[in-house]
Design a protein around this motif. Structure first.
Motif, PDB file in Angstrom:
ATOM      1  N   ASP A  28      43.170  -5.365  -3.468  1.00  0.00           N
ATOM      2  CA  ASP A  28      42.227  -5.612  -4.561  1.00  0.00           C
ATOM      3  C   ASP A  28      41.903  -7.092  -4.669  1.00  0.00           C
ATOM      4  OD1 ASP A  28      42.411  -2.946  -5.033  1.00  0.00           O
ATOM      5  OD2 ASP A  28      43.676  -3.114  -6.810  1.00  0.00           O
ATOM      6  N   GLY A  84      33.949  -7.812  -7.133  1.00  0.00           N
ATOM      7  CA  GLY A  84      35.251  -7.163  -7.072  1.00  0.00           C
ATOM      8  C   GLY A  84      35.325  -6.159  -5.945  1.00  0.00           C
ATOM      9  N   TRP A  85      36.470  -6.125  -5.290  1.00  0.00           N
ATOM     10  CA  TRP A  85      36.735  -5.140  -4.243  1.00  0.00           C
ATOM     11  C   TRP A  85      38.024  -4.437  -4.604  1.00  0.00           C
ATOM     12  CZ3 TRP A  85      33.933  -4.145   0.322  1.00  0.00           C
ATOM     13  CH2 TRP A  85      34.536  -3.227   1.187  1.00  0.00           C
ATOM     14  N   HIS A  86      37.948  -3.136  -4.822  1.00  0.00           N
ATOM     15  CA  HIS A  86      39.116  -2.387  -5.299  1.00  0.00           C
ATOM     16  C   HIS A  86      39.298  -1.138  -4.459  1.00  0.00           C
ATOM     17  CE1 HIS A  86      39.084  -5.012  -8.780  1.00  0.00           C
ATOM     18  NE2 HIS A  86      37.801  -4.741  -8.916  1.00  0.00           N
ATOM     19  N   GLU A  87      40.488  -0.984  -3.865  1.00  0.00           N
ATOM     20  CA  GLU A  87      40.796   0.201  -3.075  1.00  0.00           C
ATOM     21  C   GLU A  87      41.169   1.341  -3.996  1.00  0.00           C
ATOM     22  OE1 GLU A  87      40.399   0.736  -0.070  1.00  0.00           O
ATOM     23  OE2 GLU A  87      40.176  -1.215   0.862  1.00  0.00           O
ATOM     24  N   ASP A 133      33.794   0.743  -2.695  1.00  0.00           N
ATOM     25  CA  ASP A 133      34.759   0.178  -3.623  1.00  0.00           C
ATOM     26  C   ASP A 133      34.412  -1.247  -4.018  1.00  0.00           C
ATOM     27  OD1 ASP A 133      36.466   2.483  -3.542  1.00  0.00           O
ATOM     28  OD2 ASP A 133      37.033   1.853  -1.532  1.00  0.00           O
ATOM     29  N   GLN A 136      43.875 -12.067  -6.140  1.00  0.00           N
ATOM     30  CA  GLN A 136      44.104 -11.170  -5.006  1.00  0.00           C
ATOM     31  C   GLN A 136      45.397 -10.425  -5.262  1.00  0.00           C
ATOM     32  OE1 GLN A 136      42.250 -11.304  -1.726  1.00  0.00           O
ATOM     33  NE2 GLN A 136      43.259  -9.352  -1.389  1.00  0.00           N
ATOM     34  N   THR A 194      39.294  -9.888  -6.965  1.00  0.00           N
ATOM     35  CA  THR A 194      38.348 -10.131  -8.049  1.00  0.00           C
ATOM     36  C   THR A 194      37.968 -11.604  -8.053  1.00  0.00           C
ATOM     37  OG1 THR A 194      39.314  -8.374  -9.416  1.00  0.00           O
ATOM     38  CG2 THR A 194      37.950 -10.010 -10.531  1.00  0.00           C
TER      39      THR A 194
END
Length: 311
Positions: free
Chosen positions: A291, A308-311, A216, A287, A293
């Motif tokens: 999630d 980016g980290w997105h669940e 992710d 934040q 960015t």
């Protein structure tokens, strides 16, 4: 005999009911396979939990839709209608809740409404519209069955024999198993590239693009003029600000422990230089729950960074 034929004719399904039934069963099959495929990758616990809900619901909906048409039974038709109502209500709830969350994060504007509709909203509207259509078609079919003087005989005896009917359940079970197996064999969706000319979501003015996509998490960096970067930031609703103190952001070379040596040759990746510190330029951070960015732009190099980290 004549009365039986007259009753049989009275509850003959309309072509729209038959076509809708076929479409629903096909869509359910696609969702069952796709959900099982994603869960087979075992890369996201939320996807796995969602699949455990979606797969049985879609199988039940497909078999009830089949049962209501080919066995001419109003009970499964009512049951299928309840599922359609739940889907319609959920789609509206998802549309409104995501819109509220987006407005809370990005602020209310016509530009954001257009962006939301194009990227997310139209999917929910489409699901709601089709669920509403199914409700209307199924409701009319249910009423027609209830007015059929209690006739419950199967319209197509070959299809509706108990053994043949169980094949419908077996078919979707095989779909689920094959999807899960395919996802497990394919594994995680891992992409890595350096110095490419184009990627879909970046403007044509971006060049020398490097990125990784692991589970992710995504990270990009690319050359772009300041004016074009600001235009991109506006279109993506990144509310960038000028850097007043050093801003640190992960580069695409950061892979952590998310992949192993057999998937990507880590020796070609400069993992010693997986962070960049910007002193002059623009930055943006957001934040929202799980999630995250982060965006940065370096004035001196004319280079942009995205993580980016997105669940």
């Amino acid at each position: 005999m004549a009365l039986d034929e007259e009753s049989d004719k009275a509850i003959k399904p309309h072509w729209l009911v038959l076509c809708n039934g076929v479409i629903v069963m096909v869509l359910c099959g696609i969702l069952v396979w796709g959900s099982a495929y994603e869960s087979g990758k075992m890369s996201n616990v939320f996807v796995l939990c969602g699949s455990l809900i979606i797969i049985p619901v879609m199988i039940i909906l497909a078999t009830k839709q089949f049962d209501s048409i080919h066995r001419r039974n109003p009970d499964p038709a009512r049951f299928a209608n309840r599922i359609y109502i739940i889907i319609a209500v959920f789609s509206i709830f998802a549309f409104v809740s995501n819109l509220i969350e987006g407005i809370r994060d990005e602020g209310f504007s016509i530009d954001y409404l257009i962006y939301y509709l194009r990227n997310i909203g139209l999917w929910f509207i489409g699901v709601f519209a089709y669920a509403l259509f199914c409700i209307i078609v199924n409701l009319r079919w249910t009423v027609k069955l209830e007015q059929g003087d209690g006739v419950r005989d199967c319209a197509y005896s070959i299809i509706c024999k108990p053994r043949r009917y169980r094949l419908i359940w077996a078919f979707y079970a095989v779909l689920a198993f094959s999807g899960f197996l395919a996802g497990h064999l394919v594994g995680e969706d891992i992409r890595f590239a350096e110095h490419v000319d184009r990627v879909n979501w970046l403007p044509e003015t971006a060049s020398n693009i490097s990125y990784h996509f692991i589970r992710d998490m995504t990270a990009y960096e690319f050359d772009i003029q300041k004016e074009d970067f600001l235009e991109l930031a506006k279109s993506r609703f990144w509310k960038v600000s000028e850097i007043t103190e050093p801003f640190t952001i992960k580069r695409y070379t950061w892979v952590g422990n998310l992949i192993n040596q057999s998937e990507i040759d880590l020796s070609v990746i400069d993992q010693e230089n997986c962070w960049v510190v910007l002193d002059q330029g623009y930055y943006y951070e957001k934040q929202s729950g799980a999630d995250f960015t982060a965006v940065g732009y370096d004035f001196l190099k004319g280079r942009a960074y995205y993580c980016g980290w997105h669940e």
